[in-house]
Write an enzyme that holds these catalytic residues in place. Structure first.
Site, PDB file in Angstrom:
ATOM      1  N   ASP A   1      -3.187   4.479  -2.132  1.00 25.40           N
ATOM      2  CA  ASP A   1      -4.103   5.014  -1.124  1.00 25.40           C
ATOM      3  C   ASP A   1      -3.975   6.538  -1.068  1.00 25.40           C
ATOM      4  OD1 ASP A   1      -5.738   5.369   1.095  1.00 25.40           O
ATOM      5  OD2 ASP A   1      -4.176   4.783   2.526  1.00 25.40           O
TER       6      ASP A   1
ATOM      7  N   LYS B   1       0.844  -1.193   0.000  1.00 28.62           N
ATOM      8  CA  LYS B   1       0.000   0.000   0.000  1.00 28.62           C
ATOM      9  C   LYS B   1       0.879   1.243   0.000  1.00 28.62           C
ATOM     10  CE  LYS B   1      -2.127   1.881   3.611  1.00 28.62           C
ATOM     11  NZ  LYS B   1      -1.957   3.360   3.467  1.00 28.62           N
TER      12      LYS B   1
ATOM     13  N   LYS C   1      -6.861   8.588  -1.576  1.00 28.05           N
ATOM     14  CA  LYS C   1      -8.139   9.109  -1.071  1.00 28.05           C
ATOM     15  C   LYS C   1      -8.630  10.347  -1.832  1.00 28.05           C
ATOM     16  CE  LYS C   1      -7.245   7.533   3.686  1.00 28.05           C
ATOM     17  NZ  LYS C   1      -5.845   7.065   3.526  1.00 28.05           N
TER      18      LYS C   1
ATOM     19  N   THR D   1     -10.565   5.156  10.302  1.00 24.84           N
ATOM     20  CA  THR D   1     -10.574   4.356  11.525  1.00 24.84           C
ATOM     21  C   THR D   1     -10.113   5.151  12.742  1.00 24.84           C
ATOM     22  OG1 THR D   1      -8.418   3.457  10.844  1.00 24.84           O
ATOM     23  CG2 THR D   1     -10.360   2.099  10.439  1.00 24.84           C
TER      24      THR D   1
ATOM     25  N   ARG E   1       2.390   0.055  11.151  1.00 26.73           N
ATOM     26  CA  ARG E   1       3.404   0.086  12.197  1.00 26.73           C
ATOM     27  C   ARG E   1       3.717  -1.254  12.860  1.00 26.73           C
ATOM     28  NH1 ARG E   1       0.667   5.390  14.647  1.00 26.73           N
ATOM     29  NH2 ARG E   1      -1.030   4.394  13.502  1.00 26.73           N
TER      30      ARG E   1
ATOM     31  N   ASP F   1     -12.669  15.426  -4.566  1.00 29.58           N
ATOM     32  CA  ASP F   1     -12.681  16.707  -5.274  1.00 29.58           C
ATOM     33  C   ASP F   1     -13.922  16.745  -6.158  1.00 29.58           C
ATOM     34  OD1 ASP F   1     -11.750  19.168  -6.514  1.00 29.58           O
ATOM     35  OD2 ASP F   1      -9.718  18.535  -5.965  1.00 29.58           O
TER      36      ASP F   1
END
Length: 244
Positions: A66, A39, A68, A130, A222, A71
């Site tokens: 990714d 990703k 996002k 999230t 992470r 617009d």
């Protein structure tokens, strides 16, 4: 590598949240041979650019871009046309941009895929981040009601617009599939292996719980990228997924 391991590894998306390509390459090298998704988010894409996406594709990885998009429809149409030409396997837009914007994303991708003679990427919509909890959604963003209800409503809107699925918390995957069908893809961040800290995530589950809950893909950052041994961490997560 067993077929089950390979299949489950392909459902793990490793978040390359790094400030530059060299740092990301170090992690990719450590995971060499694990057939996971990679990703590429805003931080890395803004500094490493399309070239790094091409590099990952040349190494044989599936890539989720990714970024996002959110617009006006015409701008998103152009953006989706550009990223489709890169050969990404998946990219996302914000469901909050509305049905017309999501349809424009699909139109731009279809046009690019036809022009380039390549496969149409999977296009998914972000429902609620999230990191967003009930209070944030109600009091700051200004959306009333329960988080899960908003997520499901956005998922239904994305499906009506012709998209393939959504990004959502693993806690909402079951409700999304109930409303939109099991073939409607859920990509779930907020995954923390047993014993890991939640960090800045508010709605989290373990890899095993997420897979058992029916999600198609889990996104892990992470717990792998900050691990002392990233490869061992990734393999442990895949094992947890296999035990679902």
């Amino acid at each position: 590598m067993t077929p089950e391991y390979k299949q489950m590894a392909g459902r793990l998306m490793v978040a390359l949240d790094y400030p530059n390509a060299n740092a990301a390459r170090e992690l990719v090298e450590k995971l060499n041979g694990i057939p996971c998704y990679m990703k590429v988010g805003m931080q890395l894409f803004y500094t490493a650019g399309p070239e790094f996406v091409s590099e990952l594709k040349e190494k044989g990885y599936s890539v989720f871009l990714d970024v996002k998009m959110h617009d006006i429809p015409n701008t998103v149409r152009g953006g989706s046309h550009s990223v489709t030409r890169l050969g990404v396997d998946m990219f996302n837009v914000h469901a909050g941009g509305g049905a017309a914007m999501m349809r424009a994303a699909l139109e731009g991708a279809k046009q690019a895929a036809e022009e380039e003679g390549i496969l149409l990427p999977t296009i998914i919509a972000v429902t609620q981040l999230t990191s967003t909890d009930q209070q944030t959604m109600n009091d700051e963003i200004g959306i009333p009601g329960q988080v899960q209800d908003t997520v499901v409503r956005y998922a239904q809107l994305a499906k009506e617009a012709g998209l393939n699925g959504v990004v959502a918390s693993p806690l909402e995957a079951g409700s999304i599939h109930e409303a939109c069908g099991t073939n409607f893809i859920t990509v779930t961040p907020g995954i923390r292996p047993r014993g890991s800290a939640a960090g800045d995530q508010s709605r989290v589950t373990t890899p095993q719980e997420a897979i058992a809950g029916g999600t198609q893909f889990i996104v892990v950052g992470r717990p792998i990228t900050a691990a002392t041994d990233p490869r061992a961490a990734a393999e442990q997560i895949i094992e947890e997924m296999m035990n679902a």
